[in-house]
Design a protein around this motif. Sequence first.
Motif, PDB file in Angstrom:
ATOM      1  N   ALA A 273       0.675  -1.714   0.176  1.00 10.01           N
ATOM      2  CA  ALA A 273       0.283   0.693   0.178  1.00 10.01           C
ATOM      3  C   ALA A 273       0.550   1.182   0.193  1.00 10.01           C
TER       4      ALA A 273
ATOM      5  N   GLY B 271      -9.273   5.971   5.720  1.00  2.00           N
ATOM      6  CA  GLY B 271      -9.087   3.891   5.341  1.00  2.00           C
ATOM      7  C   GLY B 271      -8.087   4.750   5.423  1.00  2.00           C
TER       8      GLY B 271
ATOM      9  N   ALA C 123      -6.539   2.207   7.483  1.00  4.25           N
ATOM     10  CA  ALA C 123      -5.569   1.004   8.378  1.00  4.25           C
ATOM     11  C   ALA C 123      -5.342   0.088   7.011  1.00  4.25           C
ATOM     12  N   PRO C 124      -4.951  -0.954   7.020  1.00  6.56           N
ATOM     13  CA  PRO C 124      -3.439  -0.943   8.207  1.00  6.56           C
ATOM     14  C   PRO C 124      -2.420   0.107   8.983  1.00  6.56           C
ATOM     15  N   GLY C 125      -2.451   0.882   7.724  1.00  2.04           N
ATOM     16  CA  GLY C 125      -1.270   2.514   7.936  1.00  2.04           C
ATOM     17  C   GLY C 125      -0.440   2.119   6.591  1.00  2.04           C
ATOM     18  N   GLY C 126      -0.139   1.173   5.328  1.00  2.02           N
ATOM     19  CA  GLY C 126       0.599   2.486   4.443  1.00  2.02           C
ATOM     20  C   GLY C 126       0.565   2.811   3.928  1.00  2.02           C
ATOM     21  N   TRP C 127      -0.394   3.895   4.191  1.00  3.35           N
ATOM     22  CA  TRP C 127      -0.422   5.617   3.518  1.00  3.35           C
ATOM     23  C   TRP C 127       0.204   6.845   4.105  1.00  3.35           C
TER      24      TRP C 127
ATOM     25  N   ASP D  40      -9.694   5.910  10.178  1.00  5.36           N
ATOM     26  CA  ASP D  40      -9.943   4.249   9.695  1.00  5.36           C
ATOM     27  C   ASP D  40     -11.425   3.866  10.442  1.00  5.36           C
TER      28      ASP D  40
ATOM     29  N   ASN E 280     -15.428   6.557  12.025  1.00  7.47           N
ATOM     30  CA  ASN E 280     -16.022   6.279  10.169  1.00  7.47           C
ATOM     31  C   ASN E 280     -15.899   7.939   9.645  1.00  7.47           C
ATOM     32  N   ALA E 281     -15.363   7.858   8.537  1.00  2.25           N
ATOM     33  CA  ALA E 281     -15.325   9.375   8.405  1.00  2.25           C
ATOM     34  C   ALA E 281     -16.475   9.406   7.882  1.00  2.25           C
TER      35      ALA E 281
ATOM     36  N   ASP F 229      -8.150   5.552   0.811  1.00  2.00           N
ATOM     37  CA  ASP F 229      -8.472   4.482   0.180  1.00  2.00           C
ATOM     38  C   ASP F 229      -9.126   3.377   0.614  1.00  2.00           C
TER      39      ASP F 229
ATOM     40  N   GLY G  60     -12.330   1.288   1.730  1.00  2.00           N
ATOM     41  CA  GLY G  60     -12.500  -0.099   0.826  1.00  2.00           C
ATOM     42  C   GLY G  60     -14.062  -0.192   0.974  1.00  2.00           C
TER      43      GLY G  60
HETATM   44  C1  LIG Z   1      -7.295  -1.057   1.571  1.00  2.00           C
HETATM   45  S1  LIG Z   1      -8.099  -0.680   2.406  1.00  2.00           S
HETATM   46  C2  LIG Z   1      -7.084   1.205   3.428  1.00  2.00           C
HETATM   47  C3  LIG Z   1      -5.157   0.730   3.001  1.00  2.00           C
HETATM   48  C4  LIG Z   1      -4.775   2.157   3.164  1.00  2.00           C
HETATM   49  N1  LIG Z   1      -4.485   2.712   2.836  1.00  2.00           N
HETATM   50  C5  LIG Z   1      -3.003   1.461   4.115  1.00  2.00           C
HETATM   51  O1  LIG Z   1      -2.527   1.864   2.737  1.00  2.00           O
HETATM   52  O2  LIG Z   1      -2.867   0.804   4.285  1.00  2.00           O
HETATM   53  C6  LIG Z   1      -9.425   0.355   3.500  1.00  2.00           C
HETATM   54  C7  LIG Z   1      -9.244   0.090   4.195  1.00  2.00           C
HETATM   55  O3  LIG Z   1     -11.145   1.456   4.068  1.00  2.00           O
HETATM   56  C8  LIG Z   1     -11.427   1.574   5.895  1.00  2.00           C
HETATM   57  N2  LIG Z   1     -12.905   1.716   5.454  1.00  2.00           N
HETATM   58  C9  LIG Z   1     -13.758   1.439   5.188  1.00  2.00           C
HETATM   59  N3  LIG Z   1     -15.184   2.616   4.920  1.00  2.00           N
HETATM   60  C10 LIG Z   1     -14.436   3.436   6.115  1.00  2.00           C
HETATM   61  C11 LIG Z   1     -15.147   4.851   7.022  1.00  2.00           C
HETATM   62  N4  LIG Z   1     -16.628   4.343   5.874  1.00  2.00           N
HETATM   63  N5  LIG Z   1     -14.494   5.138   6.993  1.00  2.00           N
HETATM   64  C12 LIG Z   1     -13.426   4.930   7.651  1.00  2.00           C
HETATM   65  N6  LIG Z   1     -12.529   3.633   7.201  1.00  2.00           N
HETATM   66  C13 LIG Z   1     -13.031   2.954   6.180  1.00  2.00           C
HETATM   67  C14 LIG Z   1     -11.521  -0.029   5.801  1.00  2.00           C
HETATM   68  O4  LIG Z   1     -11.747  -0.582   7.204  1.00  2.00           O
HETATM   69  C15 LIG Z   1      -9.918  -0.131   5.252  1.00  2.00           C
HETATM   70  O5  LIG Z   1      -8.770  -0.222   6.836  1.00  2.00           O
END
Ligand SMILES: C[S@@+](CC[C@H](N)C(=O)[O-])C[C@H]1O[C@@H](n2cnc3c(N)ncnc32)[C@H](O)[C@@H]1O
Length: 329
Positions: free
Chosen positions: A172, A197, A199-203, A218, A238-239, A255, A257
């Motif tokens: 990520a 979004g 988690a897990p935290g790459g960005w 997240d 939640n965002a 990012d 999901g």
């Molecule tokens: C593809 S992962 C993100 C990976 C992240 N960019 C990284 O670098 O690790 C998608 C994330 O979006 C989060 N997510 C989905 N809907 C959300 C919301 N409404 N509010 C906050 N987080 C949300 C999920 O919990 C998940 O951890």
Amino acid sequence: MTKGLVLTCDPRFVSELKKELQLPKEPDELLVLAPGVLFVARETVGEAIFLRHQFSVQQVVALESTAFDLPRLAGAAELLLAAEKAGTRVAVQCRIMDRACPYQARDVKGALDGVLPLHGLWPETKHPSLVLSVLIAKQRAYLGVSSPSENLSRWNGGAAHYGKLSGALSRAEHKLEEAFEVFGIELAASAQVLDLGAAPGGWTSFLLKQGHYVTAVDTGELARELLTHPRLIYHRQNAWHIKPPAATFDLITCDMGREASGTVEVLLHLASSLKSGGALLMTVKFMGHEPLPLIRECRRKLEQRYRMRAGRHLWHNREEVTLYLVRHT
Ligand SMILES: C[S@@+](CC[C@H](N)C(=O)[O-])C[C@H]1O[C@@H](n2cnc3c(N)ncnc32)[C@H](O)[C@@H]1O
């Protein structure tokens, strides 16, 4: 058919690329050289989200698939490079997409690198001012000389090389690193970034390494090693429910999901948390939708608050594209 362009996209999205660029259908104008690699008899094709890499072809060499091809390719390269100024730094990039080929890309590169000193040119891999591209497919070599910016991405075929990948966190991280590079994003080290979004935290990890202050959001859990970072604020929420003050952030990265339509609503709602001229970098996840109509619809809605700068199906994108926008109101 000699002059034209070699275009590369993810093999899964060839039909999207063809639609975006309105490529011709006639076989004498469009050849499929390999999965995701097309030759089109045009000098330019314009911009397309699904176009990862291109180079202009100035010479096509019919091959015998024997070691005798190598001196012939070197001869063709000599002609192409003859007019270049001594001292120019040149990257030779070779891709072989022909299973019958008895030699490897590094053999071709070696033969063509050998031509450079004959013209006072310097081999350079990372920061060339000129690229000599070679694509071998269907018993032909397509060769061309172009500037790195014309090619759209630094590596032949649009591959991105950012060191070893290990685990989801670093994969990520590389996706964001590639987006920064492709879109030319430059932020002051002290910039404030909202990462939705996260988690897990790459960005988040990449942004912290750049020296930025990160507010990560997240519903899920952020990697433990990030939690004690002094420039990180983490909201496990939640965002939709966060309420950042107006004009706080230089950049929102997103990012999440979830369905793109919901993501867009959140991003419209949070636009005022960006400083004037602040930017948004987001992924649009297809989740079973037709990519082009989905991207068009997201863009149409986002343009209420943002201006689209660029979009790309990056090397690190799978069933998604990355968009780069700037806040306008
Ligand atoms: C593809 S992962 C993100 C990976 C992240 N960019 C990284 O670098 O690790 C998608 C994330 O979006 C989060 N997510 C989905 N809907 C959300 C919301 N409404 N509010 C906050 N987080 C949300 C999920 O919990 C998940 O951890």
